[in-house]
Design a protein around this motif. Structure first.
Motif, short mmCIF file in Angstrom:
data_model
loop_
_atom_site.label_atom_id
_atom_site.label_comp_id
_atom_site.label_asym_id
_atom_site.label_seq_id
_atom_site.Cartn_x
_atom_site.Cartn_y
_atom_site.Cartn_z
N ILE A 142 0.85 -1.19 0.00
CA ILE A 142 0.00 0.00 0.00
C ILE A 142 0.89 1.24 0.00
O ILE A 142 1.68 1.44 0.92
CB ILE A 142 -0.94 0.01 1.22
N ILE B 79 -7.61 5.62 3.79
CA ILE B 79 -6.95 4.32 3.71
C ILE B 79 -6.87 3.66 5.10
O ILE B 79 -7.12 2.46 5.23
CB ILE B 79 -5.55 4.41 3.06
N PRO C 214 -1.04 -6.56 4.47
CA PRO C 214 -0.52 -5.28 3.97
C PRO C 214 0.94 -5.04 4.33
O PRO C 214 1.42 -5.46 5.39
CB PRO C 214 -1.42 -4.24 4.64
N TYR D 268 -1.13 -1.18 -4.31
CA TYR D 268 -2.34 -0.38 -4.12
C TYR D 268 -1.89 1.04 -3.81
O TYR D 268 -1.38 1.33 -2.74
CB TYR D 268 -3.15 -0.99 -2.97
#
Length: 442
Positions: A9, A25, A39, A135
């Motif tokens: 991310i 987020i 993540p 992402y």
């Protein structure tokens, strides 16, 4: 179809207390974890490091980005007292000639250079087989730039979440097709085109934003290009301890605005209406108070206060920071103040970009459960959300309509019958579910 669970991310402002680009987020993280996503976060040093998963913080490499990040790092670590003032001013002075050169040579917004360390460290992780999906989310477009570089150099799956339109149109007739003369705007236009061509999945927060992006990039949603869609980001509900008890009407009608102010998003439009209302109903002066939280007053508001003599009616509270003594984050303090308001003011703005964005604080307003007075500009989707939830609604350029709404709010307050919020709030879980569903569709 996305099958990888290890997501890198990229979020420049991750875990910055109270910042919209961060909350969008960070609020998703619990639901991503519940969905089995693993993540790894890359961010600037501006936020608090998350200990739940690998979270790597990098300084921007350019002088203007370094200055921005350094200021926030010092504020987080030492507060905004004397040490902050001395160190940040010294660093700013030392960097001034280098920032001037950077602006002269490139002309980009300050955070662009954060893309450099994000790309280099991200590529190393991808090449070592530790990442399945990238992402990028922002906020600062440097995250999308780094994501695009990683996509092009490694072929990894790229998901990109566009908070605000990358291309700012100037009028309803402007489609954003002409090349801007401003170098930062021209780069953002090119970045949007590249994302639409190379990202695997790309989403916006409003129907208007996706519509105009599609006009500029007709290749969007074709088999060989990005899959684009719309996701409403929502917001996390307050914790149970922060839910307000039943609202009590008090001595004053407290109209409260939260967030930044500017010439095109100014309390002056309300102060002008208030001046007219007081000419008609002088007795209202003892009742109405307008509170501004989160940012300094804009120049037009300051001028209106001086012109109308409203020093006693407008209270500027500034930004609500973390209070260690109370054990409350800035966000928790903001939520409390929202719930204490009689009416929450939502200023949409005046620019053409209003057709493509919904203020993120709307979602917090809905959870606060207080009546909302929204002054909106050319956004049917936003108007529909507000109308469905029983808000007081005015158009930004309609002075008579703004005055009418203010008078109705005042009279409803006198009767202790302000419009209650109707309908449902908009949470974050629905956003994560929508994203995962869209990804799985392709």
């Amino acid at each position: 179809m996305s099958t990888g669970k290890r997501w890198l991310i990229l979020s420049h402002g991750f875990n910055m207390d109270g910042r919209a680009a961060s909350l969008t987020i960070t609020d998703k993280i619990p639901y991503l974890l519940d969905a089995g996503i693993q993540p790894i976060v890359f961010s600037a040093i501006t936020g608090i490091k998350d200990e739940r998963f690998p979270h790597h913080q990098f300084l921007a490499w350019g002088p203007s980005g370094f200055r921005f990040d350094f200021r926030h790092w010092v504020a987080n670590k030492y507060g905004r007292g004397l040490f902050y003032k001395v160190t940040t001013r010294t660093v700013s002075l030392l960097l001034t000639p280098f920032i001037a050169i950077e602006k002269l040579c490139l002309g980009y917004s300050s955070q662009w250079s954060w893309a450099l360390p994000a790309y280099i460290h991200g590529r190393r992780l991808i090449k070592s087989g530790k990442v399945d999906v990238v992402y990028s989310t922002g906020g600062a477009w440097s995250a999308h730039l780094a994501g695009l570089w990683l996509k092009k150099s490694t072929g990894i799956e790229l998901l990109s979440e566009i908070h605000d339109p990358l291309v700012i149109r100037k009028s309803p007739e402007d489609q954003g097709l002409a090349k801007p003369s401003n170098r930062d705007a021209a780069f953002r236009q090119k970045l949007e085109a590249n994302l639409c061509a190379h990202a695997d999945h790309l989403w916006w927060f409003t129907e208007g934003a996706m519509h105009y992006a599609k006009v500029r990039n007709p290749n969007l949603n074709t088999p060989e290009n990005a899959h684009g869609f719309v996701v409403m980001p929502g917001a996390q509900p307050p914790s149970q301890s922060n839910f307000a008890t039943e609202h009590q009407y008090a001595e004053h009608l407290n109209l409260c605005h939260f967030g930044s102010l500017a010439k095109d998003r100014s309390l002056s439009v309300i102060l002008g209406a208030l001046n007219t209302l007081l000419q008609k109903h002088p007795e209202a002066r003892t009742s109405i108070r307008i509170h501004a939280y989160g940012a300094p007053l804009d120049s037009l508001t300051i001028q209106a206060i001086e012109r109308f003599g409203f020093d006693d009616l407008v209270i500027a509270h500034g930004r609500l920071e973390k209070d260690s003594a109370l054990g409350k984050s800035g966000r928790e303090r903001v939520i409390e103040k929202m719930q204490q308001a009689d009416v929450l003011i939502l200023l949409h703005g005046l620019g053409e970009e209003c057709a493509e964005y919904i203020p993120s604080k709307l979602y917090d307003y809905l959870w606060a459960g207080r009546p909302i007075w929204a002054i909106t500009h050319r956004n049917p989707q936003l108007n529909e959300i507000l109308s469905d939830r029983n808000a007081y609604l005015s158009a930004s350029c309609n002075d008579a309509g703004i005055l009418l709404s203010l008078e109705k709010i005042w009279r409803d307050w006198q009767k202790k019958r302000l419009n209650p919020v109707a309908g449902t709030s908009i949470g974050v879980q629905q956003a994560v579910e929508a994203i995962l569903a869209q990804i799985e569709l392709r």
